[in-house]
Design an enzyme around this catalytic site. Structure first.
Site, PDB file in Angstrom:
ATOM      1  N   THR B 310       0.820  -1.385   0.104  1.00  0.00           N
ATOM      2  CA  THR B 310       0.083  -0.099   0.144  1.00  0.00           C
ATOM      3  C   THR B 310       0.838   1.426   0.033  1.00  0.00           C
ATOM      4  OG1 THR B 310      -1.803  -1.130   1.066  1.00  0.00           O
ATOM      5  CG2 THR B 310      -1.712   1.188   1.048  1.00  0.00           C
ATOM      6  N   ILE B 312       4.084   1.762  -1.154  1.00  0.00           N
ATOM      7  CA  ILE B 312       4.834   1.881  -2.347  1.00  0.00           C
ATOM      8  C   ILE B 312       3.847   2.267  -3.448  1.00  0.00           C
ATOM      9  CG2 ILE B 312       5.895   0.559  -4.036  1.00  0.00           C
ATOM     10  CD1 ILE B 312       6.994  -1.551  -1.820  1.00  0.00           C
ATOM     11  N   TRP B 313       2.583   1.533  -3.309  1.00  0.00           N
ATOM     12  CA  TRP B 313       1.463   2.053  -4.311  1.00  0.00           C
ATOM     13  C   TRP B 313       1.408   3.419  -4.514  1.00  0.00           C
ATOM     14  CZ3 TRP B 313      -3.313   4.249  -4.535  1.00  0.00           C
ATOM     15  CH2 TRP B 313      -4.121   4.151  -5.435  1.00  0.00           C
ATOM     16  N   HIS B 314       1.207   4.177  -3.031  1.00  0.00           N
ATOM     17  CA  HIS B 314       0.948   5.457  -3.043  1.00  0.00           C
ATOM     18  C   HIS B 314       2.044   6.578  -3.605  1.00  0.00           C
ATOM     19  CE1 HIS B 314      -2.462   4.356  -0.608  1.00  0.00           C
ATOM     20  NE2 HIS B 314      -2.815   5.485  -0.920  1.00  0.00           N
ATOM     21  N   GLY B 315       3.068   6.062  -3.870  1.00  0.00           N
ATOM     22  CA  GLY B 315       4.069   7.229  -4.396  1.00  0.00           C
ATOM     23  C   GLY B 315       5.425   6.493  -4.406  1.00  0.00           C
TER      24      GLY B 315
END
Lengths: 401, 458
Positions: B310, B312-315
Site C-alpha cells: 500500500t 509503495i503504491w501511493h508514491g
C-alpha cells in the site's frame, strides 16, 4: 411542471448558467473588456467571475456599457487596467475616454484633484507615442486573434472577434496619426515588452556609489516598511518588527500602495500622519510583473515616491530592488522571471538621488553567481524561507543611509 | 482537462459529452461513453494513450481465451488449470507493466508515469482474478471490458470499481431523477475539492514556504490537521465527483469514503478510507496470502506485505514506505494486542485515531526525510528543540485565516451531517445551497484560471 420536480437543481444551474452567459456577453465589450478569456478553455461566463474578483459587478453591465469601478477596485487599478485595454485595443479612443471620464466620476472626494489630472494628462501624453513604438499592442492583438475563435459570441460589431474577421473595416476605425497594428508580432514579443529594460543599469550603478554605513537595530526605530508578502516574511521572521513599523500585505502592488487599508493598521497616509518616520523602505513590484509595462510601472512608482515625499518631507526613502526568483522559476516562467525583475529594478533605481531617495538591492546577498535566488533559500522559488530573512535584515543593517 | 474541477472539463467536455451521450440511442451509449473516455484520456495525456489501449486489448484477449476454455456446464480440472494459467499470465503481465513504469518513474523521471496507470492496472488485475473466480457471469465483450478499464470518470484516480459492479450487460435505466441525483453528488464533491481542499492546500504550502524549522508548535499541529482535512476532501471530493458522474450516466454509485475520521481504530479507519483500494488489497493480496485464518506469525507477515505494498503504491519515495510500514505496525498491534480495548472504550479509540492519523499524514506529506525530522521536532519540541527564527504568534494569524475551513471541514467529518444532506437532498434549500456551492466553486476556478497565482499571490 413535472420536469421541474424531477430535476430542479439541473434546471436551476442551466438557467443561471444561461443568465450569467448573457451578462458576460452583454459586458464583453464594456465592463469585461479587460478580462482575459480563451473560449477553448473556459466558458464565456467565466469573465463575469474574473470581473467579480476585481470588483466589477455584473449589474454594472446595465449602466449603459460604461466602465465604472467601485468597491475594492481602486482608481489606480482601474487606470492600470484601462491602459492595458489600450494596449489590447489601441484604436478605440472613444472607449478609453469614456473610461477616464467615468473614473473621474468615481474618484473619492478625498482624492487630490491636481494629482488626478496630472495622471490623466500623463496617460494622454503617453498613449500616442506608445502606439508608435510599441510592439506590445500588436502582440496582444495577435494573441486575442488566436484566442477569439467564437466571433458570434461577441455581441457588438466592434468585438475583438469581429475585428479579427474584418481587418479592413477595422483599419478604417483607426484615427489619423496612429499606426495600424502589425499582426505579425508574437506573444513573446509582447512579453518582452511588458518588462522591457528601457533604462539600463545606469541608475543602479549611480545608486550603488553611495557610501552606505553599518547601523544597529535602533536605526530602524523610526523606519516604516511597505511591501508585499516578502516583506511579510521580513516582519514575521526577524526581530525588525520590534523596531520598525510594517505596512505589508500579500499581493500588494505599486498600484495599491497608497490606497491599501492594511489590516488593523489603516493606510500608509494615516501611518505617516500619526508618526514622524525617518526612513521609508519600499519593496513592491513582483505582483505587477504581468501587468502594465515598464513605463507605467515606473510612472506609478514615481508617483508613489513623490506622494511619500510630500507626506513625509524629511524621511529618507529607500527603494529596495525587487528580490529575484530562483533559477527554476526564472527558466520556467515567462512573466515572473529575473530579466523582467531586473528591467523594472533598473527603472526604479533611476529615482535614487542619493540624498533623499536611495536604492538598495538585497539580491546581492541572496542570489547565486548567476543572479538567481539561491535554491536552498526558498521552497516555493519566490519567498525566502523564514530563517533566511535574517540575511535580508543584515543586508539592510549594512546599508544604513 | 483531466481534472474534474477545471473549467475546461466542466464547461467544455462535460456538456458536449452529455448531449452526445443522451442523444445516442440507449443501446449504443456504451460506445459513446467509450469514445468519450478515449478522447478524455487522449487530450489529457496523448503520450500514453497507447499504453492504456494496448493494456486493454491484451487483457481482453486473455479474458476471451480464458472464457473460451470455460464454456460448458461443469468445469473439468484441466479447464481450470488452463484458466488459471491464463489468469496468472495476464496478472503477471499487468504487474510487470506497473513495475516497469514505476521504476521508470522513480529512476528516470516522474513524467514517464502514465496518467491513472496504477488505477487502471488494478482494475485489470481484479478483472482477471474475478474472471478466474467465476465472478464475471457473461462472456467478456471488448466494448464492455474496454469501457470498464477506460471509463473517464474512473480512469484517472478511481474509484477502483469491480467489473460486476458496472453491470455492463444489463439494460440500463436512465432517468431525470438519476441525473439530478448524480449531479448533487458531483457538486458536493466539487465544493469539497475547490472550496475546502484547495483552500487548505494554501496553508500547507505556506508552511513549506516558511520552512518547517521556523513554525511554532501550535502551527505545526494546525498544519498536520489541515493537511489531514485537505487530503480527505481532495480525495473524497474527487470520489464523489467520479461516482456522481457514474450515477448521471446510469451506473451505480461507488462508495469510496465512509466517514473515516469517525473511526475508533486505525484498521477501521482504513476500512472506511479509500474503500475500493482497501478492498482490492484485501481480495487480491491479503486473502490469497491466507488472510487472518492462519497462525499469528503468518498473519503478521500478511499484514506487513499488504501495508508495505500500500505504501509503495501511493508514491515514489521512502516516506511512503515508512508511512505504509507505520500503519501496518499499528494495525498488527491492534489485531494482536489492544484492538479489543479500543472497541470497548470508544472515546479512547476516537482520541487514538485523531491523534495518530494526522501524524501519519505528515509522514505521507513530507518527501524529504530530514524535513520530516524537522517537522516532528516542531510537533514535539521536547524532542526537536526550539526551532530557528520561530514566530510564536504565527498561529493567531493562521487560525484566523483558516478557521472557517477547519470548522466546515470538521463538520463534514461528522457522519450525521452528511446523513442530514442525504435525507434532505430534495429540499429546496439544499438544492439552492448546492447551486450556490457550484457557482462559488466556478468563481474560484475562474479567478485562478486566468491567473495561476491567484491561489498563491506573493
Amino acid at each position: 411542471m413535472k420536469i421541474i420536480k424531477k430535476c430542479p437543481l439541473f434546471l436551476l444551474l442551466l438557467s443561471t448558467g444561461i443568465f450569467f452567459t448573457i451578462i458576460a456577453a452583454g459586458g464583453r465589450r464594456t465592463i469585461y473588456a479587460g478580462q482575459e478569456y480563451s473560449p477553448l478553455k473556459a466558458p464565456l461566463l467565466s469573465v463575469m467571475f474574473t470581473g467579480l474578483n476585481e470588483g466589477i459587478y455584473p449589474w454594472q453591465v446595465l449602466e449603459n456599457g460604461s466602465i465604472t469601478t467601485s468597491g475594492p477596485m481602486d482608481t489606480d487599478l482601474a487606470q492600470a487596467e484601462a491602459s492595458q485595454e489600450d494596449m489590447a485595443d489601441p484604436g478605440d479612443v472613444e472607449q478609453k475616454d469614456e473610461q477616464v471620464s467615468s473614473d473621474r466620476e468615481e474618484v473619492p472626494p478625498a482624492k487630490i484633484p491636481s494629482q488626478e489630472t496630472a495622471k490623466e494628462e500623463g496617460q494622454e501624453e503617453r498613449n500616442p507615442e506608445e502606439v508608435g513604438e510599441d510592439p506590445s499592442k500588436q502582440g496582444e492583438e495577435g494573441v486575442q486573434e488566436e484566442e477569439e475563435d467564437e466571433p458570434e459570441k461577441s455581441p457588438l460589431p466592434e468585438g475583438e472577434g469581429s475585428e479579427a474577421d474584418l481587418p479592413d473595416q477595422r483599419a478604417e476605425e483607426i484615427p489619423e496619426g496612429r499606426l495600424a497594428p502589425l499582426r505579425e508580432s508574437t506573444h513573446e514579443e509582447y512579453l518582452n515588452h511588458i518588462s522591457a529594460d528601457i533604462y539600463g543599469d545606469a541608475g543602479v550603478i549611480r545608486a550603488a556609489s553611495y557610501g552606505f554605513s553599518q547601523v544597529d537595530e535602533t536605526y530602524f526605530d523610526d523606519a516604516l516598511f511597505i511591501g508585499d508578502s516578502r516583506t511579510v516574511g521580513l516582519r514575521d521572521y526577524t526581530d525588525l518588527s520590534e523596531h520598525a513599523d510594517f505596512y505589508c500585505e500579500t499581493s500588494l502592488t505599486i498600484y495599491k500602495v497608497m490606497e491599501e487599508n492594511f489590516k488593523g493598521l489603516g493606510t500608509v497616509e494615516q501611518a505617516l500622519a500619526a508618526k514622524d518616520y525617518g526612513k521609508i523602505y519600499l519593496m513592491v513590484g513582483i505582483n505587477e510583473l504581468g501587468r502594465g509595462t515598464t513605463e507605467n510601472y515606473m510612472e506609478e512608482y514615481t508617483e508613489v515616491v513623490d506622494t511619500l515625499r510630500r507626506l513625509e518631507p524629511d524621511a529618507k526613502i529607500i527603494i529596495q530592488g525587487v528580490m529575484r526568483v530562483s533559477g527554476e522559476k526564472n527558466s520556467s516562467d515567462a512573466i515572473f522571471n529575473n530579466s523582467n525583475i531586473n528591467a523594472r529594478n533598473n527603472a526604479v533605481a533611476t529615482l535614487a538621488d542619493n540624498e533623499q531617495i536611495f536604492y538598495v538591492d538585497v539580491n546581492e546577498v541572496v542570489c547565486d553567481e548567476e543572479g538567481n535566488l539561491k535554491a536552498d533559500y526558498t521552497f516555493d522559488q519566490i519567498h525566502l524561507l523564514g530563517v533566511y530573512n535574517d540575511l535580508w535584515k543584515q543586508f539592510l543593517m549594512a546599508h544604513g543611509v | 482537462m483531466v481534472s474534474f474541477s477545471s473549467l475546461e472539463f466542466l464547461f467544455r467536455f462535460l456538456p458536449v459529452f452529455f448531449i452526445l451521450y443522451f442523444i445516442t440511442p440507449s443501446r449504443h451509449r456504451e460506445i459513446t461513453l467509450l469514445i468519450g473516455s478515449i478522447i478524455f484520456y487522449a487530450v489529457g495525456e496523448p503520450e500514453f494513450i497507447l499504453v492504456l489501449v494496448l493494456a486493454t486489448l491484451i487483457n481482453h484477449l486473455f479474458a476471451a481465451q480464458s472464457w473460451k476454455v470455460s464454456e460448458g456446464f461443469a468445469l473439468h480440472e484441466w479447464q481450470n488449470r488452463r484458466r488459471k494459467r491464463y489468469m496468472i499470465k495476464a496478472v503477471a503481465l499487468d504487474v510487470l507493466v506497473l513495475c516497469t513504469f514505476k521504476m521508470l518513474g522513480i529512476f528516470v523521471s516522474n513524467a514517464l508515469l502514465p496518467l491513472g496507470l496504477s488505477f487502471y492496472l488494478f482494475k485489470m488485475i481484479s478483472f482477471q482474478v474475478d474472471l478466474y473466480r467465476r465472478e464475471v457471469w457473461c462472456r467478456p465483450q471488448l466494448k464492455y471490458t474496454a469501457l470498464y478499464f477506460m471509463m473517464f470518470p474512473q480512469v484517472v484516480s478511481g474509484p477502483i470499481m469491480r467489473y460486476r459492479e458496472g453491470e455492463f450487460e444489463l439494460t440500463r435505466n436512465y432517468s431525470l431523477e438519476q441525473l439530478e441525483d448524480g449531479l448533487k453528488y458531483f457538486i458536493l464533491g466539487l465544493g469539497m475539492k475547490v472550496l475546502l481542499a484547495d483552500r487548505l492546500a494554501i496553508l500547507w504550502n505556506d508552511l513549506q514556504m516558511i520552512g518547517f524549522q521556523s513554525i511554532s508548535t501550535p502551527l505545526a499541529w494546525l498544519g498536520a490537521a489541515g493537511f489531514s482535512l485537505q487530503l480527505y476532501f481532495d480525495f473524497w471530493g474527487y470520489s464523489l465527483m467520479a461516482s456522481g458522474l457514474l450515477v448521471m450516466l446510469g451506473y451505480h454509485f461507488i462508495e469510496n469514503f465512509n466517514h473515516p475520521y469517525a473511526s475508533k481504530s486505525i484498521s477501521e479507519f482504513y476500512r472506511r478510507w479509500h474503500v475500493t483500494l482497501g478492498n482490492w488489497f484485501r481480495d487480491y493480496v491479503y486473502i490469497p496470502l491466507g488472510g487472518s485464518r492462519c497462525s499469528g506469525v503468518r498473519l503478521v507477515f500478511n499484514l506487513a506485505v499488504v501495508w508495505l505494498l500500500t505504501g509503495i503504491w501511493h508514491g515514489n519515495g521512502v516516506n511512503y514506505v515508512i508511512w505504509g510500514a507505520v500503519l501496518g505496525l499499528f494495525i498488527i498491534l491492534e489485531k494482536l494486542v489492544y484492538g479489543k480495548l479500543l472497541n470497548k472504550a470508544p472515546v479512547l479509540g476516537h482520541v487514538y485515531v485523531l491523534f495518530l492519523i494526522p501524524l501519519t499524514w505528515v509522514v505521507f506529506a513530507v518527501n524529504d526525510l530530514s524535513y520530516l525530522g524537522v517537522y516532528f521536532g516542531r510537533l514535539f519540541p521536547f524532542l526537536g528543540g526550539p526551532g530557528i527564527a520561530v514566530n510564536q504568534q504565527d498561529i493567531v494569524r493562521y487560525a484566523q485565516n483558516y478557521g472557517i475551513y477547519f470548522l466546515a471541514g470538521i463538520a463534514l467529518c461528522v457522519p450525521a451531517v452528511f446523513r442530514l444532506f442525504e435525507k434532505y437532498k430534495k429540499n429546496p434549500i439544499v438544492v439552492l445551497l448546492l447551486a450556490v456551492i457550484f457557482w462559488y466553486s466556478v468563481y474560484f476556478l475562474s479567478s485562478s484560471a486566468g491567473n495561476p497565482f491567484m491561489y498563491l499571490k506573493f
